[in-house]
Design a protein around this motif. Structure first.
Motif, PDB file in Angstrom:
ATOM      1  N   LEU A 105      16.567  63.838  54.532  1.00 47.58           N
ATOM      2  CA  LEU A 105      17.298  62.920  54.340  1.00 47.58           C
ATOM      3  C   LEU A 105      17.807  62.654  55.662  1.00 47.58           C
ATOM      4  O   LEU A 105      17.835  61.594  56.129  1.00 47.58           O
ATOM      5  CB  LEU A 105      18.292  63.105  53.397  1.00 47.58           C
ATOM      6  N   ASP A 106      18.387  63.668  56.380  1.00 53.19           N
ATOM      7  CA  ASP A 106      19.088  63.774  57.626  1.00 53.19           C
ATOM      8  C   ASP A 106      18.183  63.406  58.867  1.00 53.19           C
ATOM      9  O   ASP A 106      18.418  62.734  59.652  1.00 53.19           O
ATOM     10  CB  ASP A 106      19.888  64.717  57.769  1.00 53.19           C
ATOM     11  N   ARG A 107      16.781  63.910  58.633  1.00 55.07           N
ATOM     12  CA  ARG A 107      15.962  63.688  59.649  1.00 55.07           C
ATOM     13  C   ARG A 107      15.629  62.277  59.856  1.00 55.07           C
ATOM     14  O   ARG A 107      15.116  61.935  60.728  1.00 55.07           O
ATOM     15  CB  ARG A 107      14.587  64.775  59.587  1.00 55.07           C
ATOM     16  N   ALA A 108      15.438  61.882  58.332  1.00 56.71           N
ATOM     17  CA  ALA A 108      14.909  60.315  58.506  1.00 56.71           C
ATOM     18  C   ALA A 108      16.276  59.565  58.961  1.00 56.71           C
ATOM     19  O   ALA A 108      15.644  58.414  59.799  1.00 56.71           O
ATOM     20  CB  ALA A 108      14.813  60.051  56.984  1.00 56.71           C
ATOM     21  N   TYR A 109      17.190  60.031  58.831  1.00 56.77           N
ATOM     22  CA  TYR A 109      18.366  59.034  59.599  1.00 56.77           C
ATOM     23  C   TYR A 109      18.285  59.123  60.989  1.00 56.77           C
ATOM     24  O   TYR A 109      18.263  57.876  61.465  1.00 56.77           O
ATOM     25  CB  TYR A 109      19.843  59.493  59.114  1.00 56.77           C
ATOM     26  N   SER A 110      18.072  60.423  61.526  1.00 59.48           N
ATOM     27  CA  SER A 110      17.899  60.430  63.004  1.00 59.48           C
ATOM     28  C   SER A 110      16.609  59.788  63.585  1.00 59.48           C
ATOM     29  O   SER A 110      17.020  59.260  64.634  1.00 59.48           O
ATOM     30  CB  SER A 110      18.065  61.784  63.326  1.00 59.48           C
ATOM     31  N   GLU A 111      15.730  59.498  62.868  1.00 57.74           N
ATOM     32  CA  GLU A 111      14.541  58.765  63.050  1.00 57.74           C
ATOM     33  C   GLU A 111      14.900  57.466  63.150  1.00 57.74           C
ATOM     34  O   GLU A 111      14.461  56.668  63.993  1.00 57.74           O
ATOM     35  CB  GLU A 111      13.356  59.145  62.216  1.00 57.74           C
ATOM     36  N   VAL A 112      15.299  56.966  62.245  1.00 56.48           N
ATOM     37  CA  VAL A 112      15.801  55.471  62.163  1.00 56.48           C
ATOM     38  C   VAL A 112      16.936  54.979  62.873  1.00 56.48           C
ATOM     39  O   VAL A 112      16.632  53.895  63.769  1.00 56.48           O
ATOM     40  CB  VAL A 112      16.094  54.914  60.474  1.00 56.48           C
ATOM     41  N   PHE A 113      17.731  55.781  63.227  1.00 55.57           N
ATOM     42  CA  PHE A 113      18.987  55.370  64.164  1.00 55.57           C
ATOM     43  C   PHE A 113      19.118  56.422  65.155  1.00 55.57           C
ATOM     44  O   PHE A 113      19.985  57.388  65.112  1.00 55.57           O
ATOM     45  CB  PHE A 113      20.234  55.414  63.394  1.00 55.57           C
ATOM     46  N   PRO A 114      18.203  56.302  66.294  1.00 55.11           N
ATOM     47  CA  PRO A 114      17.919  57.793  67.111  1.00 55.11           C
ATOM     48  C   PRO A 114      19.089  57.697  68.126  1.00 55.11           C
ATOM     49  O   PRO A 114      19.395  59.118  68.586  1.00 55.11           O
ATOM     50  CB  PRO A 114      16.732  57.255  68.022  1.00 55.11           C
ATOM     51  N   ASN A 115      19.934  56.683  68.345  1.00 56.61           N
ATOM     52  CA  ASN A 115      21.050  56.798  69.130  1.00 56.61           C
ATOM     53  C   ASN A 115      22.305  57.029  68.544  1.00 56.61           C
ATOM     54  O   ASN A 115      23.358  57.176  69.303  1.00 56.61           O
ATOM     55  CB  ASN A 115      21.331  55.498  69.911  1.00 56.61           C
ATOM     56  N   SER A 116      22.222  57.474  67.228  1.00 53.53           N
ATOM     57  CA  SER A 116      23.523  57.765  66.441  1.00 53.53           C
ATOM     58  C   SER A 116      23.795  59.167  66.466  1.00 53.53           C
ATOM     59  O   SER A 116      22.721  60.068  66.714  1.00 53.53           O
ATOM     60  CB  SER A 116      23.405  57.328  65.010  1.00 53.53           C
ATOM     61  N   THR A 117      24.676  59.846  66.193  1.00 47.53           N
ATOM     62  CA  THR A 117      25.132  61.356  65.897  1.00 47.53           C
ATOM     63  C   THR A 117      24.310  61.743  64.621  1.00 47.53           C
ATOM     64  O   THR A 117      24.364  60.873  63.594  1.00 47.53           O
ATOM     65  CB  THR A 117      26.583  61.336  65.938  1.00 47.53           C
ATOM     66  N   SER A 118      23.957  62.833  64.550  1.00 45.61           N
ATOM     67  CA  SER A 118      23.299  63.518  63.482  1.00 45.61           C
ATOM     68  C   SER A 118      24.484  63.628  62.285  1.00 45.61           C
ATOM     69  O   SER A 118      25.454  63.713  62.519  1.00 45.61           O
ATOM     70  CB  SER A 118      22.961  64.721  63.611  1.00 45.61           C
ATOM     71  N   ILE A 119      23.913  63.550  61.020  1.00 46.33           N
ATOM     72  CA  ILE A 119      24.770  63.527  59.996  1.00 46.33           C
ATOM     73  C   ILE A 119      24.735  64.730  59.060  1.00 46.33           C
ATOM     74  O   ILE A 119      25.243  64.874  57.988  1.00 46.33           O
ATOM     75  CB  ILE A 119      24.606  62.465  59.079  1.00 46.33           C
ATOM     76  N   ASN A 120      24.151  65.924  59.525  1.00 46.38           N
ATOM     77  CA  ASN A 120      24.088  67.063  58.833  1.00 46.38           C
ATOM     78  C   ASN A 120      25.442  67.629  58.769  1.00 46.38           C
ATOM     79  O   ASN A 120      26.133  68.483  59.645  1.00 46.38           O
ATOM     80  CB  ASN A 120      23.040  68.272  59.632  1.00 46.38           C
ATOM     81  N   ILE A 121      26.125  67.520  57.604  1.00 48.18           N
ATOM     82  CA  ILE A 121      27.284  67.959  57.367  1.00 48.18           C
ATOM     83  C   ILE A 121      27.509  69.529  56.669  1.00 48.18           C
ATOM     84  O   ILE A 121      28.375  69.857  56.340  1.00 48.18           O
ATOM     85  CB  ILE A 121      28.127  66.966  56.472  1.00 48.18           C
ATOM     86  N   ASN A 122      26.235  69.858  56.467  1.00 44.91           N
ATOM     87  CA  ASN A 122      26.296  71.420  55.651  1.00 44.91           C
ATOM     88  C   ASN A 122      26.039  72.243  56.967  1.00 44.91           C
ATOM     89  O   ASN A 122      25.823  73.445  56.544  1.00 44.91           O
ATOM     90  CB  ASN A 122      25.050  71.374  54.808  1.00 44.91           C
ATOM     91  N   LYS A 123      26.167  71.738  58.128  1.00 44.55           N
ATOM     92  CA  LYS A 123      26.115  73.082  59.131  1.00 44.55           C
ATOM     93  C   LYS A 123      27.374  73.873  59.101  1.00 44.55           C
ATOM     94  O   LYS A 123      28.401  73.607  58.553  1.00 44.55           O
ATOM     95  CB  LYS A 123      26.159  72.430  60.284  1.00 44.55           C
ATOM     96  N   LYS A 124      27.293  75.320  59.374  1.00 43.67           N
ATOM     97  CA  LYS A 124      28.323  76.309  59.245  1.00 43.67           C
ATOM     98  C   LYS A 124      29.207  75.937  60.553  1.00 43.67           C
ATOM     99  O   LYS A 124      28.638  75.801  61.521  1.00 43.67           O
ATOM    100  CB  LYS A 124      27.761  77.672  59.279  1.00 43.67           C
ATOM    101  N   LYS A 125      30.331  76.075  60.377  1.00 41.28           N
ATOM    102  CA  LYS A 125      31.208  75.749  61.430  1.00 41.28           C
ATOM    103  C   LYS A 125      31.571  77.062  62.263  1.00 41.28           C
ATOM    104  O   LYS A 125      31.421  78.472  61.647  1.00 41.28           O
ATOM    105  CB  LYS A 125      32.720  75.375  60.997  1.00 41.28           C
ATOM    106  N   LYS A 126      31.610  77.078  63.333  1.00 43.52           N
ATOM    107  CA  LYS A 126      32.084  78.175  64.506  1.00 43.52           C
ATOM    108  C   LYS A 126      33.387  78.758  63.808  1.00 43.52           C
ATOM    109  O   LYS A 126      34.553  77.821  63.774  1.00 43.52           O
ATOM    110  CB  LYS A 126      31.956  78.024  65.823  1.00 43.52           C
ATOM    111  N   ARG A 127      33.399  79.961  63.836  1.00 45.11           N
ATOM    112  CA  ARG A 127      34.921  80.516  63.358  1.00 45.11           C
ATOM    113  C   ARG A 127      35.522  80.750  64.740  1.00 45.11           C
ATOM    114  O   ARG A 127      34.974  80.978  65.844  1.00 45.11           O
ATOM    115  CB  ARG A 127      34.537  82.037  62.822  1.00 45.11           C
TER     116      ARG A 127
END
Length: 131
Positions: A105-127
Motif C-alpha cells: 500500500l505504501d509502495r503504491a502511494y509512492s508510485e502514484v505520488f512520486p514527489n510526495s514523502t513516503s508514508i511508512n509510519i511503521n518504521k522504527k524510530k532511532k533511539r
C-alpha cells in the motif's frame, strides 16, 4: 468497480481512483468524504452497514473517521487515505486490517505520488543514545 485485491497493483489503482474521485467531486461541488467516495465506487453495495464498517476500521490517531467529514488532499495528507484504503480492502475481502499488505500500500502511494514523502509510519524510530 475495480476488483479489490490485497496486491500492490490493486493499491495503485485505488490511489489513482481516489485522486480522480477527489477531482470529480470538486468539479461537481460535492463533498469529498468517505460516504460519498464509497457510494461513487460501490454504488448500491455501499449500504449504511458497509459504510459504518469502513469508517470504524479506518482509525487515525485512535479515533474512527466519520462518514460525512471532509477528507483532505491525498497527496498532502496521506495518512487518513491510507487508513481508508486499508479499511476498504479489509471490509471488501472480509479480512482483518492487520492482514492488509501495508508495504504494498505504501509502495503504491509512492508510485502514484512520486514527489510526495513516503508514508511508512511503521518504521522504527532511532533511539537517542543520550537517554
Amino acid at each position: 468497480m475495480v476488483k479489490i485485491e490485497n496486491t500492490q497493483e490493486c493499491f495503485v489503482v485505488l490511489w489513482r481512483k481516489l485522486e480522480r474521485t477527489r477531482r470529480l467531486f470538486g468539479g461537481q461541488y460535492k463533498r469529498f468524504c468517505i460516504r460519498n467516495v464509497l457510494k461513487a465506487w460501490f454504488g448500491p453495495e455501499a449500504t449504511d452497514d458497509f459504510i459504518w464498517k469502513v469508517c470504524h476500521m479506518a482509525v487515525v490517531d485512535d479515533e474512527p473517521q466519520e462518514g460525512w467529514n471532509e477528507l483532505p488532499v491525498p497527496s498532502l495528507y496521506p495518512r487518513r487515505h491510507r487508513e481508508l484504503l486499508r479499511a476498504i480492502v479489509a471490509v471488501s475481502l472480509g479480512i482483518s486490517c492487520w492482514k492488509v499488505n501495508l508495504k504494498a500500500l505504501d509502495r503504491a502511494y509512492s508510485e502514484v505520488f512520486p514527489n510526495s514523502t513516503s508514508i511508512n509510519i511503521n518504521k522504527k524510530k532511532k533511539r537517542n543514545p543520550f537517554l
